[in-house]
Design a protein around this motif. Sequence first.
Motif, PDB file in Angstrom:
ATOM      1  N   UNK A   1       0.837  -1.199   0.000  1.00  0.00           N
ATOM      2  CA  UNK A   1       0.000   0.000   0.000  1.00  0.00           C
ATOM      3  C   UNK A   1       0.873   1.250   0.000  1.00  0.00           C
ATOM      4  N   UNK A   2       2.039   1.173   0.654  1.00  0.00           N
ATOM      5  CA  UNK A   2       2.983   2.286   0.609  1.00  0.00           C
ATOM      6  C   UNK A   2       3.397   2.604  -0.810  1.00  0.00           C
ATOM      7  N   UNK A   3       3.674   1.569  -1.605  1.00  0.00           N
ATOM      8  CA  UNK A   3       4.009   1.790  -3.004  1.00  0.00           C
ATOM      9  C   UNK A   3       2.813   2.361  -3.765  1.00  0.00           C
ATOM     10  N   UNK A   4       1.613   1.979  -3.384  1.00  0.00           N
ATOM     11  CA  UNK A   4       0.403   2.520  -3.993  1.00  0.00           C
ATOM     12  C   UNK A   4       0.320   4.029  -3.742  1.00  0.00           C
ATOM     13  N   UNK A   5       0.694   4.448  -2.512  1.00  0.00           N
ATOM     14  CA  UNK A   5       0.715   5.875  -2.185  1.00  0.00           C
ATOM     15  C   UNK A   5       1.753   6.614  -3.026  1.00  0.00           C
ATOM     16  N   UNK A   6       2.923   5.987  -3.209  1.00  0.00           N
ATOM     17  CA  UNK A   6       3.963   6.601  -4.037  1.00  0.00           C
ATOM     18  C   UNK A   6       3.477   6.738  -5.482  1.00  0.00           C
ATOM     19  N   UNK A   7       2.743   5.725  -5.978  1.00  0.00           N
ATOM     20  CA  UNK A   7       2.161   5.809  -7.309  1.00  0.00           C
ATOM     21  C   UNK A   7       1.190   6.982  -7.407  1.00  0.00           C
TER      22      UNK A   7
END
Length: 497
Positions: A373-379
């Motif tokens: 989900x952290x990577x989703x936020x970065x996206x």
Amino acid sequence: MTIESLPGSSASLGPKRSMSYFSNVYVLGLTVTAGIGGLLFGYDTGVISGALLYIKDEFELVARSNFLQETIVSMALVGAMIGAAGGGWVNDAYGRKKATLIADVVFTIGSLVMCAAPDPYVLIFGRLLVGLGVGMASVTAPVYIAEASPSEIRGGLVSTNVLMITSGQFLSYLVNLAFTEVNGTWRWMLGVAAVPAILQFFLMLLLPESPRWLYMKNEKEQAVSVLSKIYDPDRLEEEKVLLSAASDENIEFKDSVKYLDVFKSKEMRLAFFAGAGLQAFQQFTGINTVMYYSPTIVQMAGFSSNQLALLLSLIVAAMNAAGTIVGIYLIDRCGRRRLALTSLLGVILSLFILSGAFFLQSSSVNFSVGTNIGWFAVLGLALYIASFAPGMGPVPWAVNSEIYPEAYRGVCGGMSATVNWVCNLIVAQTFLSVVALVGTAATFLMIAGIAIIAFGFVTAFVPETKGLSFDQVERLWKDKAWGTGDSQERLLSETEP
């Protein structure tokens, strides 16, 4: 492509020449030099996000206080508000060139004060000085570039100043990464900003004053000398006629325009409302939330390493600069209004993604998917920048550099830039506190709501000014205020090939 004379205009323009951004090296050099002010603007915006991580490590008092962290970030904005408000008057009274030189001196002193600061309070004072310089530069650079640019490529050249802002933000993250393992990390990060300010100071000594300011001050020979380096002989004669007409119309205001004069005529109220509204929405749609606090946002998303947070923020800054280049290409082709509306659609979508990512993150304790989900936020951050940078980044500055009459340009430019910095201050001073109060997900959802309102504002109040001369833009506002209201469509049709 032709521009016909306007009703009531004293000049009839001949055929427009085909122009590119690289067709005149003199204009390009002037643009880049003036744009160093934008570089300072962007560097100061970006560098504090990384420096703050290490300032907290050195000063325990700062680490314990969200308010003190927000003050260190936002004190530069207080200075920028003052610098922008006073910068409009300095521009009109003393010229664009002297205003730039003053801004460079103040910025350099502020950078050195920050570098040597023994405690958070001296650091805050240095931030105030830097802000004064940045605020004055933010008014001066777009106006200086616009007044020396042919109308065919004016939007793109003014947007070059925004490219310098985003390049400054990218440079700040590179510097942040470069000094992560050096003693006195944050001092180097803040102090190195003096270098481009000193460089611009000496380059500006070699450049002329704005030809339009010179003409307004009745220094016509100097003005024509500058214009002769920008236009070929036939076009030069046309520009002289237009300048003479604008000078005759504005002669009664010479050295006498006051801030309150902006609100005394309907056409000026309409123009300022559109320009200042764009500046306000540029900030309230979240750009400097992302740029000031992107490392912090990345850490909120689950990446605890300072170095990784800075690296991911560097990628975001690189996308910001790349997106601005796309905006430079599009702004004189698609137009200011369409570009802003398309940009806002992408911003709204990305903010919903960010909000959803942080909502899922706060609910993911039982699912062990926090990192994904952290990577989703970065996206979401990346999509936000990809949407914002080509449109809502350059459009407010381009529009504000061209929608005001000659006599009002400095004052209105200063006032609209002040609106930008006031809104910037509100965002920077409240973001962490709002997140603590309602959560990250709800905060980004609120910003998405503001972006929807911004879309409606641009649709209703911001006209298209692509390819119009300053004289035509002035006529557009007069027609909107007192005429039939169809001037935008008529003028745009006159500039079509």
